[in-house]
Structure formats: C-alpha cells, structure tokens
Design an enzyme around this catalytic site. Sequence first.
Site: not given
Lengths: 188, 188, 188, 188, 188, 188, 188, 188, 188, 188
Positions: H47-49, H51-52
Amino acid sequence: MGIIGSTLTPFTATAFQKGKDFFTVTDADLAGKWSVFFFYPADFTFVCPTELEDMGEKYAQLQSMGVEVYAVSTDTHFSHKAWSDTSDKIGKLTFPFLGDQNHVLSNNFGVLRQDSGLADRATFVVDPDGVIQIMEITCEGVGRNANELTRKIKAAQYVRANPGQVCPAAWEEGSDTLAPSLDLVGKI
Amino acid sequence: MGIIGSTLTPFTATAFQKGKDFFTVTDADLAGKWSVFFFYPADFTFVCPTELEDMGEKYAQLQSMGVEVYAVSTDTHFSHKAWSDTSDKIGKLTFPFLGDQNHVLSNNFGVLRQDSGLADRATFVVDPDGVIQIMEITCEGVGRNANELTRKIKAAQYVRANPGQVCPAAWEEGSDTLAPSLDLVGKI
Amino acid sequence: MGIIGSTLTPFTATAFQKGKDFFTVTDADLAGKWSVFFFYPADFTFVCPTELEDMGEKYAQLQSMGVEVYAVSTDTHFSHKAWSDTSDKIGKLTFPFLGDQNHVLSNNFGVLRQDSGLADRATFVVDPDGVIQIMEITCEGVGRNANELTRKIKAAQYVRANPGQVCPAAWEEGSDTLAPSLDLVGKI
Amino acid sequence: MGIIGSTLTPFTATAFQKGKDFFTVTDADLAGKWSVFFFYPADFTFVCPTELEDMGEKYAQLQSMGVEVYAVSTDTHFSHKAWSDTSDKIGKLTFPFLGDQNHVLSNNFGVLRQDSGLADRATFVVDPDGVIQIMEITCEGVGRNANELTRKIKAAQYVRANPGQVCPAAWEEGSDTLAPSLDLVGKI
Amino acid sequence: MGIIGSTLTPFTATAFQKGKDFFTVTDADLAGKWSVFFFYPADFTFVCPTELEDMGEKYAQLQSMGVEVYAVSTDTHFSHKAWSDTSDKIGKLTFPFLGDQNHVLSNNFGVLRQDSGLADRATFVVDPDGVIQIMEITCEGVGRNANELTRKIKAAQYVRANPGQVCPAAWEEGSDTLAPSLDLVGKI
Amino acid sequence: MGIIGSTLTPFTATAFQKGKDFFTVTDADLAGKWSVFFFYPADFTFVCPTELEDMGEKYAQLQSMGVEVYAVSTDTHFSHKAWSDTSDKIGKLTFPFLGDQNHVLSNNFGVLRQDSGLADRATFVVDPDGVIQIMEITCEGVGRNANELTRKIKAAQYVRANPGQVCPAAWEEGSDTLAPSLDLVGKI
Amino acid sequence: MGIIGSTLTPFTATAFQKGKDFFTVTDADLAGKWSVFFFYPADFTFVCPTELEDMGEKYAQLQSMGVEVYAVSTDTHFSHKAWSDTSDKIGKLTFPFLGDQNHVLSNNFGVLRQDSGLADRATFVVDPDGVIQIMEITCEGVGRNANELTRKIKAAQYVRANPGQVCPAAWEEGSDTLAPSLDLVGKI
Amino acid sequence: MGIIGSTLTPFTATAFQKGKDFFTVTDADLAGKWSVFFFYPADFTFVCPTELEDMGEKYAQLQSMGVEVYAVSTDTHFSHKAWSDTSDKIGKLTFPFLGDQNHVLSNNFGVLRQDSGLADRATFVVDPDGVIQIMEITCEGVGRNANELTRKIKAAQYVRANPGQVCPAAWEEGSDTLAPSLDLVGKI
Amino acid sequence: MGIIGSTLTPFTATAFQKGKDFFTVTDADLAGKWSVFFFYPADFTFVCPTELEDMGEKYAQLQSMGVEVYAVSTDTHFSHKAWSDTSDKIGKLTFPFLGDQNHVLSNNFGVLRQDSGLADRATFVVDPDGVIQIMEITCEGVGRNANELTRKIKAAQYVRANPGQVCPAAWEEGSDTLAPSLDLVGKI
Amino acid sequence: MGIIGSTLTPFTATAFQKGKDFFTVTDADLAGKWSVFFFYPADFTFVCPTELEDMGEKYAQLQSMGVEVYAVSTDTHFSHKAWSDTSDKIGKLTFPFLGDQNHVLSNNFGVLRQDSGLADRATFVVDPDGVIQIMEITCEGVGRNANELTRKIKAAQYVRANPGQVCPAAWEEGSDTLAPSLDLVGKI
C-alpha cells in the site's frame, strides 16, 4: 482542619451572566466580598430550577447585603447561556453561572460525584477574607431553602461585625444575641 | 465520593440520657431508623444550649417521625450528665448525648478541629440504611435552626417513600412535588 | 532515653483556676519553678475527687516549697469550671486545672488511653529546668498518696540543692543523706 | 496503650538468690502470683543498698501477701552473688536478684538509659495475669519507699478481689472504699 | 575490609585502676601508644582470673615496651573495683579495667554475644595510629596465653620499626627476619 | 552473634594435596573432624612459607589428634601444585591446599581484603560439629605460631571431652583445669 | 502498542437520541457492529454543528453500511436534549449523543483537554470486534469531512471482508485493490 | 494534554532525498515552516507506494503552500535510497525520506508497533511553531488520501492566518468560514 | 551502548614482566598506544600456554606496530613470575602479565566467570584513545589465533589512519580498501 | 555469567532466503544444529557485502559441517529481499537473512547501538544445545574473516566430539590436540 474555617482554593472559571459577555472569575475577584457558591447537578434538570429560582428571589436582598451568588454546575458556560436563553425561569436569573466542566471547583469543595461527573446539591458561604464559614449539602430530591441561607449569612455577618457576640439557634435579624462570659459557663 | 451518599463508619460510644443509666450506642443500633447527629463544641458553653433547646422543642415531633436525635460533643458522658443535672435548660432535654472524648465520631464525620479538640457545629441526617443524606456546618457564633432541619428531614423521608418524586426548593410538607420526566428536560 | 531525665515537650493549654478568668498555660510558664502534672481520668467521677482533695490538703505546703500543681484531664476548662461550681469538694481546690480535650498533654506524657480517650492516673514532677524527675502511675481504683509525693519532691529538691548528696530509701526531711565516694563502692 | 494495663513482655533471666544455686526465671514463672520488679542502677553503689534494705524489711510481709520481689540491675548474676557475699546489708536480703546484663528486662520495661547502660530507679507491680498495674520511677538520688509500695499493692489486691469497689487517695488497709454508681456522678 | 587494618571506632568508657579514682578513657587517650584490649566475659568468674593473672605477669614488660593493657567486660567500673577489693588475684592487677555495661566497646569490636550480654574471650592489639594489627578469640573454656601475645606484639613493633622486614613464623625477638625481594618470589 | 560459636558457611573448593589428584572439598567433608583453616595471602611469597613450614612440622601431631589442616589462599589449585612442585619447603608439605580464586572461603570467613584480592593471615579452628571455636588474625609481616595453635586446639578438645572443666590461661596438656561452681564465684 | 489495533476500554454512558427516552450505552452494545465515536468540544458552539450536520447527511448511508454513529462531548445528556430541542440543525440529527460529563470516554480515548474539561475534535472508528481501526484529530477551527470518513470506513470494511486484499491511497469503492505477494516486494 | 496542541519532541534523523547527498534533519530545521510527517510501515511493500505516490502528486502544491513533507519508516536512509533507485514509482518522488531505524520518531509520535518494529500508517501536520495541529492513523490495508490532507492543511493555515475565523465541516478553500460570537451560542 | 566503542574503565594492576621488577599498570599508562588485553583462565594450565606462545611469536611485530600486549588472569603477579621462572614456554615470553586476583579487570571487561573465579578466554583491542575496538571470546578448549588478531589490528590501524576508507572482509595489509560514497549505496 | 556459556534467549524473526517464500525462524528451529548469527549494520552498505560474500564462499562447507548461517541486520525482510534482487553479490547468497527491525535479536545479543539503531559487526556461534560458544565483534571499517571463523567452529566441534581434548592456539583441522592431565600442570 475541616472545611469550615479553611481558605478557598485558588481557581479560574468562565462565567455566564445574563446580558453580559462571557467573563473570567477567579478567587481574587472574591476578595472583600461575601460569596455564595451554589452547586447544583446539571442544567436543564428538575429540582435545580426551583432552587435557582428560590435564590433568584433573594438575589436583590443578598446583593444589598454585599453578597454575590455564583451558581455552579459541571456544565459549560455555553450550556448555561443556552439554558438562560430557552428557559423562562432561568432566563430571569441575573446572578453569574460558572462553567465547571473541568471539575476544578467541584473537586476543590469536595462535592464532585466521580461516577456521574455531577456536583452535589451543595452551598458554601465564603467571607470577605476567602474563608468558608457556612456549608450545607442535601441529597438528590431535597430542595434547599434560600430564606434559611439568608438568615445564616445575616448571622455570620453580624458575628463578624460584632466581635464578642454570638447568635443563638434560629436567630433572626433584630433578635437578641449572646455575649459569652466566664459567668455564663454552666449557667445556660 | 463525598460524604452525602456514603455509609456511616462503624462506632461505639457511651450515651447519657436523662432518667436512664449510661448505655452504649453503636452504628448497629441505628439500623432501620432515621438518626440526627447533632455535634456541638462543648458542654457548659453558650450558643450550644440554645441550639440544643431548639432541638429539644422539635424532639417529640421528630420522634413521631421515626427520627432519633444524638447530641455529640468531645465531652464525656459523665460531663453530659453533670450538665443535665445542673442546667435547667439542658435538664429538660430527653434525647441521648454521646460522649466523644476519644474523638472517634468527630473524626468519622470529619468535623474534629484538631487544634482545639472540639467538634464543629455540624448536623448529619442518616437514613434507615445508614446512608448520610443531609449535612450542614456553621461557623462559631451562628446558631442552627431545628425548624429548617425538620423540613429537610420531611423532604428526605418523602423522597424515600415516593420514588420518582422530588421536592422543590423550600418545600413544606403538603406542598407540590415534581416528577422528573424526559419532557421536563429543559422545560422548567 | 526514658521519660525520667527528658525535657518537657512544649504545650499550650487553657486553665481554669477558682476565682480567676480562664487563662493560658504553656511550658514557658513553668520555667524556674517545680511543677506537678496530676493526671486523672475524668471530671465528675469517683476516685478522682479523693485524690484531688488529697492534693488540695498539701497544696499550701507545696506552694510554700515553690511547687505549682496542675490537675489535668481530657475534659475542657468549661467542664472543670462547672465541676468546681457544683461540687463541694472540688469547689474548695485552688490549684489550676488544665483542659486537655485535644489530648496534647496526655500524649506528650504517654498516658492517653486511646480507646477510652481518657488519661491514666499519672503524676509527673518537673524541675525548674523543665526536666521530668519523678513519675508514678496507678491502675484504675488505686488512689495515689499526696504525702508520699511531697516526700519525694522534698528529696528531689534536696538533691538539686546539695550536689554530691543522695537521699536514701524512705528518706524524710531532716534525716541523714549519703555522699557517694570511691571508698563507699562495695562498702554499703 | 500506655504501660499500665499492658501485659509483661516474655523474658528469660538468670537469678541469684541467697542460699540457692543460680536459677532461671521466665515470665511463665510469674503466672498466678503478684510480682514486683525493683530496678536499680548498679551493684556496689550508694542509694541502691538503702532501697534494697528497705524492700528487705517488707519482704516477709509481701511474701505473706503472695507477692514475689525481683531486684534487677544490668549487672550479672555473678556480680549479684559477689555483692551478697561481701556486703553485710545485701547479704541479709533473701529475695532473688535478676542479672540483666543483656538489657532485655530494662528494654522491655523502657527503663534502660542507653548512654550509661544502667537501668532507671523504677518499680513495676505485675498482677497474677501478667498485667502491669502500678509503676514508679524516681531520678538519681531520690530513694523510693517500700511502705508506700506495700500500701499500693494492698489497694490493687483489694480492687482485684472486690470488683465494683475503688480505693480513695492514701487509702490504708481497713479504711473505707467507694462503690461508683450513676448517682455519684458529679456528686463527690 | 576486615578488622585487621581498620581504625579503632571512637569510644568513651569509665575505668577502674587499682589505687586511682575512677577515670574516663577515650580513643584519643590511646594515640601514640600501643594498646591491648583484653575482653573477658564477666567479673567474679572462673577462667577469666587466670587469664587476667597471666596478663598481670606480663604487664611490667608490656609497659616497658610502650604497651597499655585494658581489661574489658560488660560489668561496671563499680563491679571491677569490688572484684579488685575482694579477690586476691585480681587485687594484685594494676592495669585499668574498662566498664562496658553499655556494650559500646563489645559492639565496636564485634565481640558482644547478644543473647548473654557478655563479651567473647577476645584480644585486640592496636598500634599507635589507632589501627588494629592483631586479634584473637577463643571459645569458652580455652584460656589465652600472654607469652604468645607478647611475642606477636614484639613482632608487630619490629615490623613497624623496620620497614621492609617481615617476621617468620614463631619468630622470637633476636631471631632472623626476612627482607622480601623479587628474587625471593617462588624461591622460599 | 560473633564468629566464635557460629557454624561454618557451606562451601565447595578444589584442593591440591601432594601425591594425589585434584579433589573437591566441601563443608560436608569436615563433619566429625576437627579442621584448621589456615589462610595466607599468596603462593610464592615470603612469610607464608615459614608459616606453612611451621604448620608442616606440627601436621603429624595434629593428624594424630584428629585434626585436618587446610591451607587456603586466593590462588588456584593449579598454582598450589606448581608451588609444591618447585619449592623445596612447600614440596615437603602434605596437608591439602584449597584454591580460593573465586573468593568464596575468604568472604565466608570475612578475611578477604577487597582491594588486593588477597586473604588475611588468619587461622580458624572448626570443631566436629562445624562450629568455629578459635580464631586469630595477624597483620602483614607478623608470623603465626603452630605451637600455640596446637596448645589451643588441645584445650578446646579437652573442654569438649570434659564438660564442666575449663582450661586456665596458658594451659598445657596435663596441667590442672578448673571446674566452675557456685562456690568459686568471686573466690578466684 | 498504539491506539490503532487496541481494544475499546469498557464504558457506560447515558445517551440522548431524538424521539427516544434517555438510554444507557456500554461497550457491550457495540459488539458485532461498526461504530464511530465522533468527539466534539461542546454543545451550543460553532464549528461543531457544521460537523455534526455533515455527519447527519451521511448517517443514512452509514446506517445502511452497518455503522452506528455516537456523537460525544463532555456535556450531559440533558444538555444534548436541550440542544436538540432548541437548534434547528441539531434537531434534525437522529444519531445518539453520549453524555461524557464524567470524562470517562474522553480519557479512554486520550482526547480530554485537562485544562478546559473539553474533548478534542476527534473521530475513532471501531470494528465489530471492538478494535479501533481508524482515528483522526484536528485542531480547533478545522472542520472534519464526513465524506472522507465514509470512504475510509468502506475501505476498512472491504479489507475485513476480503482478507489478502489492501486498498491503495484514496481508494474509492469499486476501484482496484492490491493483493500483496512476495513477487510484488520491491516491484511497486 | 493530548497530542494535538503539543509541541514536537526534539529529534535528529538522517534523510535521503532524490538527487541530494544524505543529510541530517532536526526539529530545528522545521521551525517557521509547516511540516507533514508521513509515516508508513516499510520500504519495498504494497500500500505504501500508492500512498507515497498520492503524496507525490500533491507535493508541488504543498511546497507552494509552504509545507514540507517527510516520509518516515523504520528503514535506514540506505534502504530509502535503494528503494528510490530501483522502483519507478518511488524513484519519481522528490520529498525527503527520514531513516527511523532507531525508532526515535515513531516513539515520539506514539506510532511504533513494538512487536513488529514498524510504524503505523500515520500522518501528523506540524505548524511553523512546532505544534502538532492535525493527525490521522489508519489500519493496515486502508490507504490515506492526500487530497483530504491538503484540504485540512489549507483550513489550518486559514485559521492561523485569520484569528477569529473557523472553518466548518468539509470546508474547501474559498468557501465561507464562521466567526464565533456570543450571539451564535446556541443559535447554530 | 555495547562494549565496542566504549571507553576503558579505569584500573590499577600489578604487572610481572620478564627481567623487570614488579610494576604498576593503570589505564593512564595505555594512553597514546594500542593495547591488547589477552585474558586466559589460569597460570600453569593447558591451552593457555599455546595461546600465549602464539602471542609471543607475534609480539615483536606487534611492538613494531605500536601495540602493547597485556596477558591477564586472576592469578597474582607472584604466580605469573613463578610460572615464567619454571616453564620454558612461558619463560620466553617478554610481554607483561597483569595480576587480576582482585577480579577488577575481569569484571570491567565482563569476562569473569563468577562460579570458578576465572576469566574467559577473551581478547580486547584498545585504541590510543582508550576506546575498545575489537573483541573476541572463545569457549574452553578452543585456542585463539594471533595471526588473525594481528590482521584485525592492522585493519583497525589502517582505518584510524585513513579516514573514509574501510577494510573489506579478510583484508590483508596491502590489499584494496573501500571508500564508501553515496553512489555505492546499493551498488555492492 | 558472561555471554559465552549462556543459553540463547528465545526469539521469533521473519527470514528472507533466496528462492523461498518469507518464513519464520525461532530459537526452537535451531535445536540440534550449529548456528552462526552474523550481524552487520545495514543493507545496501559497504563493508557488509564483502563480509557477506566472504561468508557465502564458506557456506557450502559450513552446511556440510552441520552449521546454518543467519545474516542479521535491523532491516526488514522486505529490504533483505530487495537487496538480494538488486545486488549481484548479495543475489548470489543462499543463506537466510533475518529481519530485526524490532531490535529483538540485537538486544538479546547485546549488540544494538542505541543511538544509530544499527547492530554491531558481531558474530556468535551457537552449539546444538543453544549455548553460545564463540563470539567476535569488530569496529566499523574492519572486516571479519570467514576462514578464521570456520577454523574456530571446527575446533569447537572437535572439542564437543572429543571430551578431554583441547585445541591449542591457531589449531587447524588434523593438527595435534592436547589432553589435560594433572601431570601437565605447570609443565607446558
């Protein structure tokens, strides 16, 4: 030492008073005057308005005696204003209401009911030196009596003004007082 | 929790009552009855007799309401008897006097003035379950009022007997009471 | 260190003395004089008056020896006065009575019976430097003896006045005393 | 609670008694008898022999009253024997001497002077239940009085034997005693 | 650190010495001299006199070596004098006896038997700087040996006077000593 | 309690003994025998060998008396063996050496010098019940004396074997002993 | 552990909900449903009504998603009712309001501002297991956004319903989700 | 006090930012600017990418609003660089990444999950005085929304720039704001 | 912080070094030089000599590199000398041996085995600033390797002399080193 | 006790190993095998890859010796995989990498540098019973040596397999070992 004879704990609270902007009241504002802290459980409830109304009827007299009345509950000053705006009975009251939603005053006077977050039905009379002289608490459902409170404040003022005199039981203004002396010991 | 709503701390004390031998009173003796603890500073002094006399005038009525009155000071039961024997006013009183020379009751109710070893001028009303329902303290020199006390006890008895009813400010026996309901919220 | 040889703990008490207004006594008032603290359980009781009367008969002699007598119970000075006013025996006593209803003196001398809130039947002799030199306690029902107390005070005064002399057992004024010396070691 | 009315702390000590082998005394040996603990500072010193001799003269009478006498100092039982062997006065005494060189008894009764390691000139009377009923301490140089001690033991024995009776001040065997009753309160 | 090499704890004691008035001895009095603390259980007992007599025979020699001897028990100086006065053997001894009835010295040197209140049969040699250099304790019933003690004190004095020299086992005055050096390591 | 009369603290150590494999010694191994713990500072040093040699000369006699000797330093058993292997004097010794490089024994007996990590020059005699009966410590440079140690062990064995007898000062085997009795108190 | 992932602390509160009698809400009532705790500072104030109105517009949708909304302030349920009765905007809201005048909920969620006695402007989403999954707090004067809250609740419900799937940033219902797998590590 | 309104705890961290050498960021570097701390669990995850990336699309706008963005995980700055070097999506991001492998920032903001050693999916907005004004946390699998974050930062900036104005719910730049006044109490 | 990077704890020890008198070594003596602390369990044992001999073969080289070697065991310096005097292998070694019989160094470096009182087979390399840079411990029975130790010291000296360079695995003098730079991150 | 000889603290970690899915490793998985914990500061850095590559070259041999190798840093298993995927050197390594981003292993082995959140360059060898037998730490910039590590593990395995044998310094497989015996004490 018990609470009678003790000095008021410092505090800061926000007050609502009909016709005025919100303002701050601290213990310093009380110096030199007699004050009544009139705790009640909650805005918009039942017995409270009758007690507050009862106090309202005595307010002019108390003012003339140099006594300020502070109604206190754990509601906010916003709530106090809303109550005043929407209730006929409360709307007529002109003494200040203190918002004690942070529980500082209720805790200072030892009348916070921790479970419910509400204050006891408690009255405290503070003299011009910030010393508590008279107190009273009644349980839920038992209304206080502004007449009797006024009688006791008069007696306290009389005693303060007349060192060496004491007021007997159920003393009313103008009645006889007593001057204690050695000779009276064991003679009354 | 504050004192109102709290249960009586167990105690044992020796009582003097006119016309009876000395006897022991404990918290167990109070169960099932209403009790008034009427603290006063000292035997053979000034305001106290007027307050005790004032209580004496109400004693028959209180008895008929199922209320016992206990006068309490830090004097011994010997001293109480001697006062009764030698003072006309005290000699007429028929309610029991508790000897609190060991300071147990004064400490339990939080009204001992440590420095002087005397009790405050304090009144506590205890219900038949041993729960404190009403209290009052006045400073030195300000006499209490047995009439007002009787009024408050009547209200407390009414509320106990009539669940769901509350007594408004300055309520007198026979006057209207209030039945709180959701509809009344914010309407009084 | 035990109590003998220890210095009086500072105190303040209110005194009743026949024919005088109530007055305050503190440890400072004792400096330079011999004092007897004569504790008894309670005003208006049984053995106490005989012991107090016994002390009363020696009071003039003790006064002439530079000794003040303080009768002490956990009653108030009000109670002391009332007792004096109403009892023939007590009414004749002219030494001061201290009110110890705050238990300060009884605790200082270690003679408070916590349960009953009354003092032991205890006597303490304090020298002009505030040092306790003689003490005695008897159980309930055993009266003390003012004659013997006077004998011991005389011995203590003699020893203070004559360094190097000691009073043998049951010494009476005028009898021989002893002067301890190395040569007497193991020779008596 | 103070020392009067308290129970003897258990102890074990070695005793010297003229004409007997050394033997052990414990609190259990005292049960059922009256005991006098007669503390004195040191063997081979000055006032002590006169006081011990004074006790010696009463010893037969005390024995006949059911009272044992224990002389106690912080010397050993060896030292007690040596003193008895070499001093005419001490050699005549037939009551037991306890060796308290481990300070147990002096500490139990609170009469050890820590700095000097010697006991106070103190007397304790213990009843047949091991309860301390009478005590007395005098300063250095002031001899006690075996006569007065005997008088007080007689009174204590009388009170124990006659429940409901108390001995007035300076009471001597055969004199009147008092029976406390409610009617006497405030009447003596 | 153990006791050897530690410095004497300050003390004050009363001494008896034949032919002199009682006098006070403190740690300050020991500075600059060698001292022997010769503890024994009790005056008037059995092994002790033989040990003290044994010390007495060496006392002149020890004095000439600059060594003072202090006999110490938990008896008083009064008891020491009485023993000296009544025992032929003890009466010949001219070194001082310290009264340790307050247990200070016995506790300082760790030789108090708490239960009995008596000291161990212990010897301590203190150098002119107040440092403990030699110690010995034997159980009950085993007598010490003043000859061996004197030998050890001589060795300690030799070592103090001759830095770099050490005395071998069972060294006697005049015998060879050793000078430790690196070359001797592992070579003896 | 002091060390004399106390029981050996349990321990485990590895021993070197000439002609044997390394073996373990514990407090349990000592039961039923007399033991000497002979502490010395370090292997390969100066006074120590003379003291150990001195002990060696007595070892046969001590063995015949039922006494085992344990030499102890904070060196390892490896080091003890190496010393024995390389030193003529040490190589002749046949008693066991305990390795105390973990400081357990030195700490148990209170003779570890913390700063240097070496033991005092200390001797302890333990009886067949594991109770310490005799001890001795000398400062650096002062050699002990195996002859005197043997004399004291003989006395201790005599006293153990002959209850009721005690050995006087400097007692040698075969000399008179004393039997304490009441009659001797104050007579020696 | 932080608040996300932690379980709701048990509580009991009194609720006002338009058209219903006051009722009690506890943590047990929440089990099996999604809940939103929507804290706001005080009844009768400024930003709060716009945020509550914003929530009101989403309430039907949230209800259909199985989500209950609890508005919470440190006002009483009486005050909540009065606000509902007198404000057009608040009067339209049909979700329950919890009275937190005892500060229990505000403290449990860590959003009580001690000085003012008011709660932060904070939102918490609790899943059917009582676990807190989403939270948000904004400072005074910054209104929240019910639309975004709804989006996040939908994502949390999707993730709960579809183990192994995660919702990317700004995910809207119906958009693609991601299924994490080893191959994706370092590939997105 | 809760986290909203509290001041940033001082910190030092090493940052990676595309196209720059590693550099140090401390709390002092943030003074005078708005900052976003954008925590995410781990580099190279799922998910992080997204969101980033979502934040990346708003970065230019936020920069123009005077807002710096700090992405933070418990990975090192080395790992951040490697991720940037090898991932197309991350490689496009130009805001700094802080290495929090010593857990200082995660602990300061209370978002460290102790068990896993990873940070929550948490966002904090810090004003130019270092005071935290806005926060948000979502559970695993629920992506945040950069658009909504930007809206809230605008509102916070508006409120800071316009004292006396507050932004209603879901306020968007250019919409109306509110000016609280006494008259509005209870009127919205 | 772990031991690597920490500063040497101050110490004082006595050293034996072949051909020199015993001398004292403290941490201050190490300043400005590289030092190796080479702990081994005990003199006169098995693996130790092979390891010490191995170190002996490198000693000239280490000396030329500015490195001093300290062999350390919990034996005394006396024991070290005796070992050197009697063992061919140890007798050839010319580096100093420290006596750690007080356990100070073994405790400082955390390598004392409490039960046995022996040190681990541990090596520590300290740089000229007193900072520990390299350490190694092996279990009983596993010999260390002076060659590898020398290699590591050379690497540590190289790194200290060439800031910005690092030595790769198994680096030997003269081989390539690495200069870390941003571009290398993730590229090796 | 020091770390050598102590038992592994229980742990759980997630591992990356080339060609396998992420998996969990706990202390239980190590039972019965030899394990190497090979800590290094961070993925994507400088010396580390050379050390890891050096270990890689020995991995087949170590596997054949029954030894598993665990590379450990405070990076996540995600980061380990990414490093393996993107670095030629790391991509060739087939032993498992443990993610220690929660600092559990680094703390257990005492090698976490608190300030930087990175592990020391430390190696630990654990035997099949979970006991740590060999350890080594070098400072930053000094690479370890897999050859030497293998040599030491062989020695440890030899000692475990051949009780009573020890390996001398720099022992290589096949060389002579030593069998300690009493006769060798002081002879090597």
